[in-house]
Write a protein that holds these residues in place. Structure first.
Motif, mmCIF file in Angstrom:
data_model
loop_
_atom_site.group_PDB
_atom_site.id
_atom_site.type_symbol
_atom_site.label_atom_id
_atom_site.label_comp_id
_atom_site.label_asym_id
_atom_site.label_seq_id
_atom_site.Cartn_x
_atom_site.Cartn_y
_atom_site.Cartn_z
ATOM 1 N N ILE A 67 -2.604 -1.191 -13.526
ATOM 2 C CA ILE A 67 -4.061 -1.440 -12.933
ATOM 3 C C ILE A 67 -4.331 -0.060 -12.588
ATOM 4 C CG2 ILE A 67 -5.663 -2.379 -11.495
ATOM 5 C CD1 ILE A 67 -4.009 -4.979 -11.450
ATOM 6 N N HIS A 68 -5.542 0.505 -12.844
ATOM 7 C CA HIS A 68 -5.955 1.813 -12.432
ATOM 8 C C HIS A 68 -6.680 1.254 -11.090
ATOM 9 C CE1 HIS A 68 -5.312 4.493 -16.043
ATOM 10 N NE2 HIS A 68 -5.615 3.334 -16.474
ATOM 11 N N PRO A 69 -6.752 2.441 -9.923
ATOM 12 C CA PRO A 69 -7.150 2.111 -8.686
ATOM 13 C C PRO A 69 -8.673 2.402 -8.712
ATOM 14 C CG PRO A 69 -6.109 4.091 -8.746
ATOM 15 C CD PRO A 69 -5.817 3.519 -10.126
ATOM 16 N N SER B 44 -6.511 8.421 -12.718
ATOM 17 C CA SER B 44 -5.679 8.262 -14.011
ATOM 18 C C SER B 44 -4.186 7.548 -13.518
ATOM 19 C CB SER B 44 -5.419 9.669 -14.353
ATOM 20 O OG SER B 44 -4.442 10.528 -13.758
ATOM 21 N N MET B 45 -3.840 7.324 -12.478
ATOM 22 C CA MET B 45 -2.752 6.821 -12.154
ATOM 23 C C MET B 45 -2.695 5.321 -12.463
ATOM 24 S SD MET B 45 -1.888 6.004 -8.144
ATOM 25 C CE MET B 45 -1.277 4.664 -8.214
ATOM 26 N N THR B 46 -1.696 4.726 -12.529
ATOM 27 C CA THR B 46 -1.764 3.055 -12.781
ATOM 28 C C THR B 46 -0.617 2.508 -11.860
ATOM 29 O OG1 THR B 46 -0.179 3.309 -14.488
ATOM 30 C CG2 THR B 46 -2.512 2.739 -15.015
ATOM 31 N N TRP B 47 -0.902 1.371 -11.438
ATOM 32 C CA TRP B 47 0.314 0.701 -10.394
ATOM 33 C C TRP B 47 0.138 -0.840 -10.853
ATOM 34 C CZ3 TRP B 47 -0.404 -2.152 -5.221
ATOM 35 C CH2 TRP B 47 1.018 -2.392 -4.997
ATOM 36 N N VAL C 69 0.899 -1.285 -0.099
ATOM 37 C CA VAL C 69 -0.073 -0.016 -0.067
ATOM 38 C C VAL C 69 1.129 1.386 -0.081
ATOM 39 C CG1 VAL C 69 -1.470 1.037 1.295
ATOM 40 C CG2 VAL C 69 -1.993 -1.121 1.026
ATOM 41 N N GLU C 70 1.971 1.399 0.826
ATOM 42 C CA GLU C 70 2.816 2.291 0.870
ATOM 43 C C GLU C 70 3.639 2.615 -0.489
ATOM 44 O OE1 GLU C 70 3.248 4.685 2.930
ATOM 45 O OE2 GLU C 70 1.891 3.703 4.610
ATOM 46 N N ARG C 71 3.849 1.407 -1.311
ATOM 47 C CA ARG C 71 4.486 1.689 -2.492
ATOM 48 C C ARG C 71 3.480 2.242 -3.412
ATOM 49 N NH1 ARG C 71 6.807 -3.582 -1.432
ATOM 50 N NH2 ARG C 71 5.412 -4.594 -3.074
ATOM 51 N N CYS C 72 2.182 1.827 -3.555
ATOM 52 C CA CYS C 72 1.097 2.238 -4.096
ATOM 53 C C CYS C 72 0.981 3.917 -3.771
ATOM 54 C CB CYS C 72 -0.195 1.709 -3.879
ATOM 55 S SG CYS C 72 -1.483 2.565 -4.987
ATOM 56 N N LYS D 51 4.196 10.262 -7.169
ATOM 57 C CA LYS D 51 4.864 10.881 -8.403
ATOM 58 C C LYS D 51 4.196 11.123 -9.347
ATOM 59 C CE LYS D 51 9.108 8.106 -7.053
ATOM 60 N NZ LYS D 51 9.780 6.790 -7.290
ATOM 61 N N HIS D 52 3.195 10.624 -9.430
ATOM 62 C CA HIS D 52 2.178 10.903 -10.647
ATOM 63 C C HIS D 52 1.607 12.171 -10.401
ATOM 64 C CE1 HIS D 52 -1.019 9.893 -13.563
ATOM 65 N NE2 HIS D 52 -1.936 10.285 -12.554
ATOM 66 N N TRP D 53 1.063 12.486 -9.573
ATOM 67 C CA TRP D 53 0.605 13.824 -9.458
ATOM 68 C C TRP D 53 1.654 15.144 -8.965
ATOM 69 C CZ3 TRP D 53 -3.744 12.582 -5.639
ATOM 70 C CH2 TRP D 53 -3.095 12.490 -4.177
ATOM 71 N N ASN D 54 2.966 14.664 -9.013
ATOM 72 C CA ASN D 54 3.953 15.698 -8.489
ATOM 73 C C ASN D 54 3.863 16.746 -9.314
ATOM 74 O OD1 ASN D 54 6.325 16.642 -7.431
ATOM 75 N ND2 ASN D 54 7.626 15.702 -8.905
#
Length: 109
Positions: free
Chosen positions: A61-63, A55-58, A27-30, A36-39
């Motif tokens: 996969i989109h959350p 809009s991010m992916t991990w 979860v912390e890595r997500c 970083k995505h919305w930086n």
């Protein structure tokens, strides 16, 4: 968790990550990837923040993102008798009592 253990009729082992060990917690890595995505983005309102999160992916996969407006009460505690009932079903690992807890299902007669 006690109710779930009762429902499935099996013990459940809870393993917690100690403080400052976020590198082992998925979860912390997500959260790191979201950061970083919305930086640099201007998160001026709730809708903008939610759209950036969607809009991010991990791992490709989109959350699933939704706003929770629930207000949680502060200072709510469990009564001592209720906590004793929970603890009677729990076994803590003597080497890691804060981080390794086994919850047994209630005995049924």
């Amino acid at each position: 968790m006690g109710d779930f253990a009762d429902h499935i009729g099996k013990s459940i082992r809870l393993l917690y990550y100690p403080p400052y060990h976020s590198k082992y917690n998925p979860v912390e890595r997500c959260w790191e990837i979201l950061d970083k995505h919305w930086n640099g983005a201007k998160l001026t309102d709730t809708e903008t923040m939610l759209e950036w999160a969607k809009s991010m992916t991990w791992k490709g996969i989109h959350p699933v993102v939704q706003l929770n407006r629930t207000a949680y009460e502060k200072g709510v505690t469990v009564a001592k008798v209720a906590m004793q009932a929970v603890e009677s079903r729990s076994a803590r690992n003597p080497l890691l009592p804060k981080w390794d807890i086994l919850i047994r299902p209630a005995c049924t007669v």
